[in-house]
Every structure is written in C-alpha cells, then in structure tokens.
Design an enzyme around this catalytic site. Structure first.
Site, PDB file in Angstrom:
ATOM      1  N   ASP A  51      -2.031  71.396  40.038  1.00 44.63           N
ATOM      2  CA  ASP A  51      -1.058  70.345  40.300  1.00 44.63           C
ATOM      3  C   ASP A  51      -0.875  70.203  41.811  1.00 44.63           C
ATOM      4  OD1 ASP A  51       1.373  68.839  40.441  1.00 44.63           O
ATOM      5  OD2 ASP A  51       1.666  69.373  38.328  1.00 44.63           O
ATOM      6  N   TYR A 142       5.138  51.262  44.145  1.00 44.15           N
ATOM      7  CA  TYR A 142       3.783  51.810  43.991  1.00 44.15           C
ATOM      8  C   TYR A 142       2.932  51.502  45.240  1.00 44.15           C
ATOM      9  CZ  TYR A 142      -1.112  51.889  42.668  1.00 44.15           C
ATOM     10  OH  TYR A 142      -2.471  52.110  42.668  1.00 44.15           O
ATOM     11  N   LEU A 189      -3.820  45.153  31.008  1.00 43.88           N
ATOM     12  CA  LEU A 189      -4.126  43.970  30.211  1.00 43.88           C
ATOM     13  C   LEU A 189      -5.375  44.141  29.350  1.00 43.88           C
ATOM     14  CD1 LEU A 189      -3.509  41.020  29.531  1.00 43.88           C
ATOM     15  CD2 LEU A 189      -4.921  40.362  31.487  1.00 43.88           C
ATOM     16  N   ARG A 220      -5.872  37.586  38.683  1.00 50.79           N
ATOM     17  CA  ARG A 220      -6.287  38.882  39.208  1.00 50.79           C
ATOM     18  C   ARG A 220      -7.806  38.922  39.352  1.00 50.79           C
ATOM     19  NH1 ARG A 220      -1.814  38.906  40.037  1.00 50.79           N
ATOM     20  NH2 ARG A 220      -0.145  40.382  39.541  1.00 50.79           N
ATOM     21  N   ARG A 280       6.791  40.121  34.659  1.00 54.62           N
ATOM     22  CA  ARG A 280       6.975  41.554  34.883  1.00 54.62           C
ATOM     23  C   ARG A 280       7.356  41.740  36.352  1.00 54.62           C
ATOM     24  NH1 ARG A 280       1.836  45.436  33.955  1.00 54.62           N
ATOM     25  NH2 ARG A 280       1.151  44.301  35.799  1.00 54.62           N
ATOM     26  N   GLY A 282       7.625  42.727  40.105  1.00 52.76           N
ATOM     27  CA  GLY A 282       6.652  43.360  41.002  1.00 52.76           C
ATOM     28  C   GLY A 282       5.288  42.694  40.987  1.00 52.76           C
ATOM     29  N   ASP A 283       5.056  41.757  40.056  1.00 56.09           N
ATOM     30  CA  ASP A 283       3.743  41.115  39.942  1.00 56.09           C
ATOM     31  C   ASP A 283       3.616  39.908  40.872  1.00 56.09           C
ATOM     32  OD1 ASP A 283       2.342  42.593  38.077  1.00 56.09           O
ATOM     33  OD2 ASP A 283       2.986  41.393  36.358  1.00 56.09           O
TER      34      ASP A 283
HETATM   35  N1  UDP Z   1      -0.276  41.511  31.801  1.00 58.21           N
HETATM   36  C1  UDP Z   1       0.204  40.751  30.747  1.00 58.21           C
HETATM   37  N2  UDP Z   1       0.493  41.382  29.569  1.00 58.21           N
HETATM   38  C2  UDP Z   1       0.330  42.728  29.382  1.00 58.21           C
HETATM   39  C3  UDP Z   1      -0.168  43.495  30.467  1.00 58.21           C
HETATM   40  C4  UDP Z   1      -0.469  42.846  31.661  1.00 58.21           C
HETATM   41  O1  UDP Z   1       0.373  39.532  30.855  1.00 58.21           O
HETATM   42  O2  UDP Z   1       0.646  43.230  28.287  1.00 58.21           O
HETATM   43  C5  UDP Z   1      -0.608  40.833  33.069  1.00 58.21           C
HETATM   44  C6  UDP Z   1       0.144  41.398  34.276  1.00 58.21           C
HETATM   45  O3  UDP Z   1       1.382  40.734  34.434  1.00 58.21           O
HETATM   46  C7  UDP Z   1      -0.828  41.104  35.410  1.00 58.21           C
HETATM   47  C8  UDP Z   1      -2.208  41.181  34.738  1.00 58.21           C
HETATM   48  O4  UDP Z   1      -1.964  41.070  33.334  1.00 58.21           O
HETATM   49  O5  UDP Z   1      -0.661  39.789  35.887  1.00 58.21           O
HETATM   50  C9  UDP Z   1      -2.919  42.490  35.009  1.00 58.21           C
HETATM   51  O6  UDP Z   1      -2.004  43.547  34.752  1.00 58.21           O
HETATM   52  P1  UDP Z   1      -2.446  45.057  34.673  1.00 58.21           P
HETATM   53  O7  UDP Z   1      -1.239  45.844  34.259  1.00 58.21           O
HETATM   54  O8  UDP Z   1      -3.677  45.176  33.833  1.00 58.21           O
HETATM   55  O9  UDP Z   1      -2.896  45.431  36.147  1.00 58.21           O
HETATM   56  P2  UDP Z   1      -2.091  45.324  37.562  1.00 58.21           P
HETATM   57  O10 UDP Z   1      -2.303  43.910  38.039  1.00 58.21           O
HETATM   58  O11 UDP Z   1      -0.668  45.659  37.307  1.00 58.21           O
HETATM   59  O12 UDP Z   1      -2.777  46.324  38.410  1.00 58.21           O
END
Ligand code: UDP
Length: 332
Positions: A51, A142, A189, A220, A280, A282-283
């Site tokens: 760890d 993050y 996703l 993305r 969500r 932070g996106d």
């Molecule tokens: N996302 C979504 N539904 C989910 C999971 C993710 O719409 O159940 C969207 C999320 O808001 C982002 C994209 O998919 O715009 C990619 O998210 P992920 O968590 O895979 O990766 P991150 O972009 O957070 O690194």
C-alpha cells in the site's frame, strides 16, 4: 529495463504490465488489491501486495529490489463523480500516496517516473482539440489531485534531477483478450453499456442531454488501453534523451454519449435501452485531445483509432468474462 508498475493489478496498469513484458522488460507490480485483481497481473511479473500509504511497504519494495530503472504510477482513485462527493479521498490520498512513492523512489536512486495524469486537468477548455498549451483548470478534485502530483514531479526534477512524463489521458477504453475493465462498482460508460448488452443491467442512463454539443450529450475522446500502454513505454524509453514532458493522449476524435451507445448497439446487436438523467457534477461538455506532440516527438500512433474497434475489443473481453476476473484467470 526494470520497471515498477503501481496499480499493475488495475485496468490500465495490468495492460501496461503485459505490454512491458511483451517488449522484453522486467516488471514489478505494486498493488494493494483494493481496486485491482490478482488475476489481472501478468504471471511473469513480480507481484508485491503493498500500500502506498504505508511507508514500510514502500521501503520493502525499494530494499528488496535493486536496479530499478523507472516507475509507472497508475495506482490512484480515478472517478470524477466520486471526487465531487468525497474530495479528500482524492485531494489527500492520491497526493499522499504519490508523494510517498516519489520520495522513496528518488531516495533509492530511481530517476525516471511516468505519471498517469488526466484530461480532467482541463475542466473548462477554451478550445478543442486540447493541446499541452491549454491552461490548467481542473474540473474536479480528481483532476486537481493529479495536478498536485505533476507539481511535485516538477520540483523533484528541479531539485533532484528526476526525469518524468505526465500522460494526460482522455477516456481509456477497450481491452485485450486477457484483460479488461472490471470495477466494482462500475461507473464508466462503455462497460456499463456492455453490461446492458449482456443483460446484467436493464438500461443505461445518459447523464444530461442539455450540453452545448451536437446532440446535447457529453463529447469524449476514447483511447484504447493498449495504445495508452504503448505511449507510456515510449515515454519511459525517451526520457533520457528528451527530458521531462507532458503529453495529451487521445485519438483526436470526439464522440457523444449517444454515439457511443449507438456504436455499442452495432457491435453487440443488442437494442441497449437508454433513459435521460441529470448531469453528473464535474463533467465538462467536451474533451477531445490533440496528441500532436507525442506523435511528433515519440512517433506514437494509435493502433485502434476507431470507436467501433475500441468497443469491439471491450465487448470481446466482457463477453468472455461476464463476471470480470471472477469469470476465470488470465493465462498470459
Ligand atoms: N456517462 C453517462 N452515463 C453513465 C456513465 C457515464 O452518460 O452511466 C457519461 C459521462 O457523463 C461522461 C461520459 O459518459 O460524459 C464518459 O464517462 P466515464 O465515466 O466513462 O468517463 P470520464 O469522462 O468520467 O472519465
């Protein structure tokens, strides 16, 4: 080279380990198995269950193993959404774990370090594709936790001559026949969409369809894990000549959430029902990488440039490992 891979039992770290071994390097995997899987670790790697928060575990790593040429640091908390709910898990623990590692590595004479950094450094980009000149304004705790680590590396380079590369990657995706994505809980996703195709989940919720993008859902840049792993290896090999750097890593093409789901329908033949949910926290709306720098400096070129191929490789892994690493052990 003899390389320590922290998080080598995790998704990206285990695939980087396998690629390093295939390229003829020796690998020591250091992982606490908190998020990782013992079966994900390549059988030819030396495995240390340890760890990063425990300085004795790190002391054991560096006293029992001499001649370490470099470190690839993947072990980390990595969820944007979770970091908005539990900021200290990120701001404190990601930073403390990394500083423990960097301090002991440099004290033991290791002078090459590759950091898994993130596109979340660019929380509100002025333009896309995003190159390395883009101002850093992390979108979530993050991203800031990774930025803090980048700054630690900066000062260790200035003061102790550490050579480092920060790999700021966009959305890691895909798998190999032996290794793939297996998080608990799963939040990403592509694996969630594929769980719908496997009928382990009824539908996928799209997080927001009111963004300023072509269909209202987030854009993305999805990059295959093997291409990411190769970029880490190229960077490690080039550090001596090129010195410390940061690289943005993606394919350069953005896909909306709805486009990802549609591609997964084509790959799997499953209708994949969706529902629209709220945003969500932070996106950012759009994150697409310019990877010109690494292409020019290191000759890096993604092997899996198309979303169809990336999702296809993830589907192959998920179909053959419907319960992740609990399905059966990897052989190579
Ligand atoms: N996302 C979504 N539904 C989910 C999971 C993710 O719409 O159940 C969207 C999320 O808001 C982002 C994209 O998919 O715009 C990619 O998210 P992920 O968590 O895979 O990766 P991150 O972009 O957070 O690194």
């Amino acid at each position: 080279m003899k390389i320590v891979v922290t998080g080598g039992a995790g998704y990206i770290g285990s695939i980087a380990t396998a690629e390093l071994i295939q390229a003829g390097h020796d690998v020591i995997v250091f992982d606490n198995l908190y998020q990782g899987h013992r079966h994900a670790v390549h059988p030819n790697a030396t495995f240390i269950e340890g760890d990063l928060s425990q300085k004795e575990d790190l002391a054991r790593l560096f006293t029992e193993h001499s001649g370490i040429d470099g470190i690839m640091h993947f072990a980390s908390y990595t969820l944007v959404g979770e970091s908005m709910k539990q900021p200290m898990k990120y701001l404190r623990e990601n930073l403390v774990n990394a500083t423990n590692l960097i301090e002991q590595a440099v004290a033991s004479g290791v002078n090459r370090f590759i950091l898994s950094s993130t596109a979340n450094l660019f929380g509100n980009p002025r333009r896309n594709p995003i190159d390395e000149e883009e101002p850093i304004e992390p979108g979530a705790p993050y991203g800031d936790s990774k930025f803090f680590i980048e700054r630690v590396l900066h000062w260790y380079a200035q003061i102790y001559g550490l050579k480092y590369a920060c790999m700021r990657y966009f959305n890691a995706a895909g798998g190999t026949p032996q290794r793939g994505e297996d998080h608990d809980p799963e939040t990403h996703l592509i694996p969630l969409v594929l769980q719908v195709a496997l009928e382990q989940r009824e539908q996928i919720t799209v997080f927001g369809n009111d963004y300023a993008t072509r269909d209202g859902t987030c854009v993305r840049d999805y990059i295959h894990v093997v291409d990411l792993a190769q970029a880490h290896i190229l960077a490690m090999e080039a550090l001596e000549d090129l010195g410390s750097r940061a690289y943005n890593l993606g394919n350069g093409d953005g896909f909306t959430v709805l486009e990802v789901i549609e591609t997964a329908r084509q790959v799997t033949g499953h209708p994949i029902p969706t529902t629209i949910g709220s945003r969500r926290p932070g996106d950012p709306a759009t994150l697409v990488a310019s990877s010109q720098r690494i292409r020019q400096e290191l000759g890096w070129k993604p092997r899996y440039a198309g979303l169809h191929d990336i999702i296809g490789s993830a589907w192959e892994w998920h179909r053959n490992h419907p319960h992740g690493y609990h399905s059966h052990a990897s052989d190579v």
